[in-house]
Design a protein around this motif. Sequence first.
Motif, PDB file in Angstrom:
ATOM      1  N   GLU A  51      54.603  18.908  43.786  1.00 11.46           N
ATOM      2  CA  GLU A  51      55.290  18.088  42.788  1.00 11.46           C
ATOM      3  C   GLU A  51      55.392  18.838  41.464  1.00 11.46           C
ATOM      4  OE1 GLU A  51      57.403  14.916  41.422  1.00 11.46           O
ATOM      5  OE2 GLU A  51      56.616  15.155  43.460  1.00 11.46           O
ATOM      6  N   VAL A  52      54.304  19.520  41.070  1.00  7.93           N
ATOM      7  CA  VAL A  52      54.288  20.295  39.827  1.00  7.93           C
ATOM      8  C   VAL A  52      53.629  21.631  40.131  1.00  7.93           C
ATOM      9  CG1 VAL A  52      53.560  20.414  37.415  1.00  7.93           C
ATOM     10  CG2 VAL A  52      54.063  18.191  38.455  1.00  7.93           C
ATOM     11  N   GLU A  53      54.215  22.708  39.649  1.00  8.89           N
ATOM     12  CA  GLU A  53      53.612  24.038  39.755  1.00  8.89           C
ATOM     13  C   GLU A  53      53.946  24.814  38.493  1.00  8.89           C
ATOM     14  OE1 GLU A  53      55.250  26.496  42.872  1.00  8.89           O
ATOM     15  OE2 GLU A  53      57.090  25.305  42.919  1.00  8.89           O
ATOM     16  N   THR A  54      52.985  25.630  38.045  1.00  9.26           N
ATOM     17  CA  THR A  54      53.196  26.357  36.802  1.00  9.26           C
ATOM     18  C   THR A  54      52.353  27.622  36.786  1.00  9.26           C
ATOM     19  OG1 THR A  54      53.192  26.152  34.384  1.00  9.26           O
ATOM     20  CG2 THR A  54      51.352  25.178  35.552  1.00  9.26           C
ATOM     21  N   THR A  55      52.744  28.550  35.934  1.00 14.59           N
ATOM     22  CA  THR A  55      51.964  29.758  35.676  1.00 14.59           C
ATOM     23  C   THR A  55      51.386  29.661  34.277  1.00 14.59           C
ATOM     24  OG1 THR A  55      53.348  31.115  37.133  1.00 14.59           O
ATOM     25  CG2 THR A  55      52.028  32.265  35.493  1.00 14.59           C
ATOM     26  N   LEU A  56      50.078  29.651  34.173  1.00 13.83           N
ATOM     27  CA  LEU A  56      49.408  29.597  32.876  1.00 13.83           C
ATOM     28  C   LEU A  56      49.313  31.004  32.310  1.00 13.83           C
ATOM     29  CD1 LEU A  56      46.541  27.114  33.825  1.00 13.83           C
ATOM     30  CD2 LEU A  56      48.804  26.594  32.902  1.00 13.83           C
ATOM     31  N   VAL A  57      49.692  31.174  31.051  1.00 11.90           N
ATOM     32  CA  VAL A  57      49.722  32.491  30.415  1.00 11.90           C
ATOM     33  C   VAL A  57      48.794  32.506  29.216  1.00 11.90           C
ATOM     34  CG1 VAL A  57      52.085  32.874  31.191  1.00 11.90           C
ATOM     35  CG2 VAL A  57      51.669  31.921  28.912  1.00 11.90           C
ATOM     36  N   ALA A  58      48.409  33.706  28.813  1.00  9.91           N
ATOM     37  CA  ALA A  58      47.586  33.876  27.618  1.00  9.91           C
ATOM     38  C   ALA A  58      48.438  33.642  26.376  1.00  9.91           C
ATOM     39  CB  ALA A  58      46.975  35.269  27.594  1.00  9.91           C
ATOM     40  N   GLN A  59      47.943  32.839  25.461  1.00 11.39           N
ATOM     41  CA  GLN A  59      48.662  32.570  24.216  1.00 11.39           C
ATOM     42  C   GLN A  59      48.145  33.394  23.055  1.00 11.39           C
ATOM     43  OE1 GLN A  59      48.086  28.129  24.656  1.00 11.39           O
ATOM     44  NE2 GLN A  59      50.265  28.145  24.160  1.00 11.39           N
ATOM     45  N   ILE A  60      47.138  34.224  23.327  1.00 13.49           N
ATOM     46  CA  ILE A  60      46.569  35.071  22.288  1.00 13.49           C
ATOM     47  C   ILE A  60      46.028  36.326  22.960  1.00 13.49           C
ATOM     48  CG2 ILE A  60      44.263  34.038  22.401  1.00 13.49           C
ATOM     49  CD1 ILE A  60      44.088  34.322  19.370  1.00 13.49           C
ATOM     50  N   ALA A  61      46.059  37.446  22.266  1.00 11.71           N
ATOM     51  CA  ALA A  61      45.516  38.691  22.808  1.00 11.71           C
ATOM     52  C   ALA A  61      44.003  38.712  22.653  1.00 11.71           C
ATOM     53  CB  ALA A  61      46.142  39.890  22.098  1.00 11.71           C
ATOM     54  N   GLY A  62      43.315  39.254  23.653  1.00 14.91           N
ATOM     55  CA  GLY A  62      41.864  39.319  23.582  1.00 14.91           C
ATOM     56  C   GLY A  62      41.250  39.697  24.910  1.00 14.91           C
ATOM     57  N   ARG A  63      39.912  39.590  24.980  1.00 18.67           N
ATOM     58  CA  ARG A  63      39.161  39.927  26.189  1.00 18.67           C
ATOM     59  C   ARG A  63      38.673  38.655  26.848  1.00 18.67           C
ATOM     60  NH1 ARG A  63      33.737  40.818  26.962  1.00 18.67           N
ATOM     61  NH2 ARG A  63      33.428  40.638  24.713  1.00 18.67           N
ATOM     62  N   ILE A  64      38.824  38.585  28.169  1.00 23.84           N
ATOM     63  CA  ILE A  64      38.429  37.391  28.907  1.00 23.84           C
ATOM     64  C   ILE A  64      36.907  37.347  29.026  1.00 23.84           C
ATOM     65  CG2 ILE A  64      38.541  36.212  31.128  1.00 23.84           C
ATOM     66  CD1 ILE A  64      41.336  37.300  31.470  1.00 23.84           C
ATOM     67  N   GLU A  65      36.309  36.304  28.469  1.00 19.98           N
ATOM     68  CA  GLU A  65      34.864  36.121  28.551  1.00 19.98           C
ATOM     69  C   GLU A  65      34.472  35.163  29.665  1.00 19.98           C
ATOM     70  OE1 GLU A  65      33.564  34.903  24.662  1.00 19.98           O
ATOM     71  OE2 GLU A  65      33.062  36.970  24.110  1.00 19.98           O
ATOM     72  N   VAL A  66      35.303  34.164  29.919  1.00 20.53           N
ATOM     73  CA  VAL A  66      35.001  33.151  30.939  1.00 20.53           C
ATOM     74  C   VAL A  66      36.177  33.064  31.896  1.00 20.53           C
ATOM     75  CG1 VAL A  66      34.470  30.720  31.363  1.00 20.53           C
ATOM     76  CG2 VAL A  66      33.583  31.852  29.308  1.00 20.53           C
ATOM     77  N   LEU A  67      35.880  33.063  33.203  1.00 18.52           N
ATOM     78  CA  LEU A  67      36.918  32.900  34.220  1.00 18.52           C
ATOM     79  C   LEU A  67      36.384  31.965  35.291  1.00 18.52           C
ATOM     80  CD1 LEU A  67      39.722  33.685  35.242  1.00 18.52           C
ATOM     81  CD2 LEU A  67      38.670  35.611  36.444  1.00 18.52           C
ATOM     82  N   ASN A  68      36.801  30.707  35.214  1.00 17.33           N
ATOM     83  CA  ASN A  68      36.369  29.697  36.174  1.00 17.33           C
ATOM     84  C   ASN A  68      37.499  29.375  37.142  1.00 17.33           C
ATOM     85  OD1 ASN A  68      33.821  29.413  34.956  1.00 17.33           O
ATOM     86  ND2 ASN A  68      34.616  27.942  33.475  1.00 17.33           N
TER      87      ASN A  68
END
Length: 260
Positions: A51-68
């Motif tokens: 029904e709904v599908e999307t690609t979530l993108v980074a809105q700010i530059a930086g280093r990923i600290e948490v990935l759940n």
Amino acid sequence: MRQLAILALLFSAAAPAQTPPTAPAAPIPVVKPAAAPVADANAIRVLLAPEVETTLVAQIAGRIEVLNASLGQPVVKGKLLVGIECGESQARLRMAQAELAAARDTLTGKTGLKQLNAAGDLEVSTAQAAVDKAKGAVSLGRSQVAYCSLNAPFNGRIARVYVKQYQGVNAGAPLIDLVSEGPLKLRLNVPSLYLRQLKVGTMFDVAVNETGKTYPAKVSAINARVDAVAQTVELEARIDGKHSDLLAGMSGFARFPFTP
């Protein structure tokens, strides 16, 4: 007599030897190609989509600290999926908050001086403008800090993860593909002649290749435009009931109870 015997002997030697008759050759078997399966004229290709599908993108530059996030993982709305290092944005927010506090103190002082006729209206209005400007800076800082946390916008499942923990990303980089849970919708294109009998709510059957099962479905939307080149019209439909064995991306064939 002797001469007749010699002539008979010469005649028999000159005669060609008769060969025994040969057996007829066995017939060579003819292999016929297998008959091609007859195509079902009423079978129409169909695709299952969320029904709904999307690609979530980074809105700010930086280093990923948490990935759940992991492939196929179910998520609930509001859950933290990605956390980006946000020290600089948080520092800017604290600076803006300090400037706001100072601007408010200045406004309070100017207002008190005006009551004592020690400050004019221009000074008070200038102090008020400084407060409004500082409020805007605080709002901007909070928005930038919010960009550091990427939360699930709806209940669903992770379809793809583009990044790894501690990886650096730029603004606009894709992070996660997310698809919604719940009933799937069907997408298909039918001949435009079907519009003579087709309407929203029309029932039909869908045979899904991956499960080998047939499910009842009904039309939920009809495109307002016919493809003039292909002479087809796009439809959306819903499968009746809940079926845990169905996944987005599966395909099959739809069969309507009528022909154009």
